[in-house]
Design a protein around this motif. Structure first.
Motif, PDB file in Angstrom:
ATOM      1  N   GLU A 251       0.858  -1.190   0.000  1.00 14.44           N
ATOM      2  CA  GLU A 251       0.000   0.000   0.000  1.00 14.44           C
ATOM      3  C   GLU A 251       0.891   1.236   0.000  1.00 14.44           C
ATOM      4  N   MET A 252       0.696   2.102  -1.015  1.00 14.19           N
ATOM      5  CA  MET A 252       1.510   3.308  -1.140  1.00 14.19           C
ATOM      6  C   MET A 252       0.810   4.482  -0.453  1.00 14.19           C
ATOM      7  N   ILE A 253       1.581   5.272   0.295  1.00 15.59           N
ATOM      8  CA  ILE A 253       1.063   6.435   1.018  1.00 15.59           C
ATOM      9  C   ILE A 253       1.920   7.648   0.676  1.00 15.59           C
ATOM     10  N   ASP A 254       1.282   8.760   0.312  1.00 15.34           N
ATOM     11  CA  ASP A 254       2.026  10.003   0.073  1.00 15.34           C
ATOM     12  C   ASP A 254       2.188  10.713   1.409  1.00 15.34           C
ATOM     13  N   THR A 255       3.381  10.627   1.991  1.00 12.30           N
ATOM     14  CA  THR A 255       3.600  11.188   3.331  1.00 12.30           C
ATOM     15  C   THR A 255       4.131  12.616   3.315  1.00 12.30           C
ATOM     16  N   ASN A 256       4.605  13.080   2.148  1.00 14.24           N
ATOM     17  CA  ASN A 256       5.103  14.459   2.025  1.00 14.24           C
ATOM     18  C   ASN A 256       4.509  15.055   0.767  1.00 14.24           C
ATOM     19  N   THR A 257       3.362  15.680   0.922  1.00 17.69           N
ATOM     20  CA  THR A 257       2.611  16.175  -0.237  1.00 17.69           C
ATOM     21  C   THR A 257       3.284  17.372  -0.905  1.00 17.69           C
ATOM     22  N   GLU A 258       4.306  17.945  -0.254  1.00 12.45           N
ATOM     23  CA  GLU A 258       4.992  19.095  -0.835  1.00 12.45           C
ATOM     24  C   GLU A 258       6.110  18.689  -1.793  1.00 12.45           C
ATOM     25  N   ARG A 259       6.438  17.405  -1.841  1.00 13.40           N
ATOM     26  CA  ARG A 259       7.520  16.921  -2.713  1.00 13.40           C
ATOM     27  C   ARG A 259       7.006  15.729  -3.528  1.00 13.40           C
ATOM     28  N   ALA A 362      12.516  18.899  -8.528  1.00 20.39           N
ATOM     29  CA  ALA A 362      11.657  18.335  -7.478  1.00 20.39           C
ATOM     30  C   ALA A 362      11.557  19.242  -6.261  1.00 20.39           C
ATOM     31  N   GLY A 363      12.314  20.326  -6.236  1.00 19.16           N
ATOM     32  CA  GLY A 363      12.224  21.276  -5.136  1.00 19.16           C
ATOM     33  C   GLY A 363      13.146  20.989  -3.967  1.00 19.16           C
ATOM     34  N   TYR A 364      14.020  20.000  -4.101  1.00 22.38           N
ATOM     35  CA  TYR A 364      14.929  19.671  -3.005  1.00 22.38           C
ATOM     36  C   TYR A 364      16.129  20.613  -2.944  1.00 22.38           C
ATOM     37  N   LEU A 365      16.521  21.161  -4.110  1.00 20.97           N
ATOM     38  CA  LEU A 365      17.677  22.050  -4.187  1.00 20.97           C
ATOM     39  C   LEU A 365      17.319  23.287  -4.996  1.00 20.97           C
ATOM     40  N   GLU A 367      18.781  26.275  -7.693  1.00 20.89           N
ATOM     41  CA  GLU A 367      19.729  26.255  -8.807  1.00 20.89           C
ATOM     42  C   GLU A 367      21.125  26.634  -8.324  1.00 20.89           C
ATOM     43  N   ALA A 368      21.195  27.623  -7.412  1.00 18.74           N
ATOM     44  CA  ALA A 368      22.499  28.061  -6.887  1.00 18.74           C
ATOM     45  C   ALA A 368      23.164  26.950  -6.089  1.00 18.74           C
ATOM     46  N   ASP A 369      22.368  26.239  -5.275  1.00 21.68           N
ATOM     47  CA  ASP A 369      22.924  25.127  -4.503  1.00 21.68           C
ATOM     48  C   ASP A 369      23.420  24.016  -5.415  1.00 21.68           C
ATOM     49  N   LYS A 370      22.676  23.764  -6.492  1.00 20.68           N
ATOM     50  CA  LYS A 370      23.099  22.734  -7.446  1.00 20.68           C
ATOM     51  C   LYS A 370      24.463  23.070  -8.026  1.00 20.68           C
ATOM     52  N   ASP A 371      24.658  24.341  -8.388  1.00 22.00           N
ATOM     53  CA  ASP A 371      25.935  24.758  -8.982  1.00 22.00           C
ATOM     54  C   ASP A 371      27.092  24.560  -7.998  1.00 22.00           C
ATOM     55  N   GLY A 445      23.176  18.154   3.340  1.00 21.84           N
ATOM     56  CA  GLY A 445      22.683  17.699   4.643  1.00 21.84           C
ATOM     57  C   GLY A 445      21.188  17.918   4.820  1.00 21.84           C
ATOM     58  N   PRO A 446      20.690  19.177   4.651  1.00 23.82           N
ATOM     59  CA  PRO A 446      19.252  19.419   4.796  1.00 23.82           C
ATOM     60  C   PRO A 446      18.416  18.639   3.778  1.00 23.82           C
ATOM     61  N   MET A 447      18.925  18.533   2.530  1.00 22.93           N
ATOM     62  CA  MET A 447      18.182  17.792   1.514  1.00 22.93           C
ATOM     63  C   MET A 447      18.063  16.324   1.899  1.00 22.93           C
ATOM     64  N   LEU A 448      19.190  15.736   2.301  1.00 22.56           N
ATOM     65  CA  LEU A 448      19.169  14.330   2.690  1.00 22.56           C
ATOM     66  C   LEU A 448      18.330  14.127   3.952  1.00 22.56           C
ATOM     67  N   ALA A 449      18.330  15.133   4.845  1.00 32.16           N
ATOM     68  CA  ALA A 449      17.513  15.032   6.068  1.00 32.16           C
ATOM     69  C   ALA A 449      16.031  15.001   5.711  1.00 32.16           C
ATOM     70  N   GLU A 450      15.624  15.863   4.758  1.00 25.31           N
ATOM     71  CA  GLU A 450      14.208  15.887   4.349  1.00 25.31           C
ATOM     72  C   GLU A 450      13.826  14.575   3.667  1.00 25.31           C
TER      73      GLU A 450
END
Length: 628
Positions: A251-259, A362-365, A367-371, A445-450
């Motif tokens: 059974e699949m559950i969407d637990t983080n509707t913002e991502r 996907a909103g995790y990063l 554009e500046a952080d990606k660079d 760190g914050p991305m992996l934490a989320e």
């Protein structure tokens, strides 16, 4: 199942989460009873016995990293006894090493074997006999533990049911390695050489997966496996890669509707890229858990603790002479770790802009952080290449100097100079490497934490409890009233603890106050009366027998050579009562404090009960004492 003592997803999830707390058996039982009452509104009518894997005879000395707890519910009449095996997910560095070897490479199943042995030990410990009674054996698991429980079920069929949340899926490469019967059937089906264990990796993954699923479904071992999976769970994100396949009812559950989750990101990548990302993520996780300095050692082998306190070339030369063996071991470790790390980093950097653009979408990063991430990964790749070059050059000089092909008159001094020069350069590179690594930690760190939060039991609990006005924090139940700006959340578990423990504390305080007043009475009032009685008794003695005190009179007042005769004595005494000491005031102050505290607790309880419309369940929570 309807007859399960733990008969809801939330109840099961809360107990799976409880296994991570490391509680003593007595506290574990109390928490089980509390959680059961919070979720059902009824007292658990069963005796509870607990066995930790650390106390199981077959697990003593086990080095797989397996950890779990067996909980045996013994019902009246033994008509619904149930044995739950709670297997723990990834916690220690040993678990992450197992993740790499078992689920990525499919070459290790030691925790599966440990799970099977623990089930056998638990059945023996609780005298659960398959033929004598119908005790259901139920596996519950999270993360890596699902792989353990599900693989154990597929191979040994030891569970009546298995419940899992956000599990690491079973792996057909791992099953091929662990299950001799399955391996024989695969070899037969695909005409593999049984002596070539790597031949399986050359098969078409889709064909192998289909065969695996059909094989275990025919055996019937996939029945009774139930999974809850968050669409945002990182393990679900990578479970589309080769090797993994789900079993049972999912059974699949969407637990983080913002991502949107990361499954779509990984599904767009080739299996080889996913494997490298998995390995790099696990390597990074192990390094991050080790801390900055230890993390550098985990990643590259460079152990800066050896050089602690060294400030110049002469210090490095002295260290080389006094810690030569440690330095040699470090260089050998670097020679082992740096080349494969470079390969993983290269595969990442060659596609890093594309890969991390998906995380931006996907909103995790940003554009500046990606660079910044792409830049720092490139920097790390260059630093690792330089480390590798230094080690290779150093090894080349050593070999040439000691095999007779040296140049110069003193091979030892040549090697010494090369070694010290390499060490100085490596330590300089260390600062640059640490700087880049810390920049990555700051962003990733914050991305992996989320992303990691979506792997947690807590996020799943809160998603499931949303519709019923419930939320969860740690091991606590939170009741929710209203919505939007009018939403009120009450940590009912904490409120009940405050009410019950507060009243217990006040009862103790009240007994101490009573003891204090009794002690004051004993020491002062009773003491005064005792001393007064002694004085009156002495006066009476003097008045009744005055002649016995003639010597005292003669010694003090009679003329020299004459003796006085005492014929009578009359003491004119005045003994004032005890005054100036008021205990009533002290007792009143202390009792007022207790009364005010009790009023606060009662008022808080009443307010919470009123907030939830005097729900009988809420009132019952305040009065329920686990095991009481």
């Amino acid at each position: 199942m309807e007859n399960d003592i733990l008969n809801s997803d939330i109840l099961r999830l809360r107990l799976i989460d409880l296994e991570y707390k490391g509680l003593k058996n007595e506290d574990f039982e109390k928490e089980i009873r509390r959680i059961y009452f919070e979720e059902t509104g009824h007292e658990l009518k069963a005796d509870i016995e607990i066995l930790k894997s650390s106390d199981a005879k077959s697990i003593k000395g086990d080095e797989s990293g397996y950890d779990g707890t067996a909980v045996y519910f013994k019902t009246e009449g033994k008509d619904n006894d149930q044995l739950y095996i709670l297997s723990q997910g990834s916690q220690q560095a040993k678990d992450w090493e197992y993740n790499m070897n078992a689920m990525l490479a499919g070459q290790d199943a030691s925790q599966t074997y440990a799970t099977y042995n623990f089930v056998k030990d638990a059945k023996e410990h609780f005298n659960v006999n398959d033929t004598a009674n119908q005790t259901d054996i139920i596996g519950m698991s999270h993360s890596l533990a699902h792989n353990n429980n599900a693989s154990t079920q597929l191979i040994y069929n030891v569970f009546d049911r298995v419940y899992s949340v956000n599990g690491a899926q079973t792996n057909y490469y791992q099953l091929y390695s662990a299950n001799a019967e399955f391996r024989q059937e695969v070899n037969k089906q695909f005409s593999l050489n049984r002596n070539d264990y790597l031949a399986i990796y050359k098969l078409d993954p889709a064909q192998l997966r289909n065969f695996t699923e059909e094989y275990y479904e025919k055996k019937g071992n996939t029945k009774g496996i139930y999974q809850l999976i968050s669409t945002d769970d990182p393990l679900y994100g990578i479970s589309g890669a080769r090797g993994f396949f789900p079993v049972g009812t999912v059974e699949m559950i969407d637990t983080n509707t913002e991502r949107p989750g990361i499954r779509d990101i990984f599904d767009q990548l080739p299996d080889s890229e996913v494997a490298h990302l998995q390995q790099l993520a696990i390597t990074y996780t192990v390094a991050e858990k080790a801390g900055s300095a230890n993390g550098l050692k985990e990643l590259t082998g460079l152990d800066i603790s050896i050089f602690e306190g060294a400030k110049g070339n002469w210090d490095y030369a002295k260290l080389y002479m006094t810690k030569g063996d440690e330095i040699n071991a470090m260089i050998a470790d670097m020679n082992t770790k740096v080349p494969p790390l470079i390969d993983s980093i290269k595969k990442m950097t060659s596609n890093s802009d594309v890969i991390f653009s998906h995380f931006v979408d996907a909103g995790y990063l940003s554009e500046a952080d990606k660079d910044i991430v792409v830049k720092e990964l490139t920097n790390i790749e260059g630093l690792l290449e330089e480390m590798k070059s230094l080690i290779q050059t150093n090894n080349s000089i050593r070999e040439s100097q000691y095999d007779g092909n040296y140049s110069g008159s003193n091979p030892f001094m040549t090697v010494l100079g090369a070694d010290i020069g390499s060490l100085i350069r490596l330590l300089n590179l260390k600062d640059s490497f640490t700087e880049s690594f810390e920049k990555l930690q700051h962003i990733l760190g914050p991305m992996l934490a989320e992303i990691g939060d979506s792997h947690s039991i807590l996020e799943m609990l809160n998603a499931l409890g949303l519709q019923s006005g419930r939320a969860y924090s740690g091991s606590d139940l939170i009741l929710v009233k209203g919505s939007g700006a009018d939403k009120i959340k009450v940590n009912i578990s904490a409120a009940v603890r405050m009410y019950q423990q507060g009243n217990e504390s006040l009862e103790v305080k009240n007994r101490h106050v009573e003891a204090l007043i009794a002690a004051l009475d004993a020491e002062l009032v009773d003491g005064f009366m005792l001393e007064r009685t002694k004085v009156v008794s002495r006066i009476n003695e003097i008045e009744s027998n005055p002649s016995s005190y003639a010597d005292h009179i003669n010694a003090c007042v009679a003329p020299s050579g004459n003796k006085a005769e005492v014929v009578g004595a009359n003491v004119h005494e005045y003994l004032p009562p005890l005054s100036g000491i008021q205990f009533d005031g002290i007792q009143s102050i202390l009792q007022t404090e207790i009364t005010n505290a009790k009023t606060f607790l009662t008022t808080s309880r009443t307010a919470i009960e009123t907030l939830f419309d005097k729900d009988e369940f809420v009132a019952a929570l305040f009065d329920y004492v686990p095991g009481g």
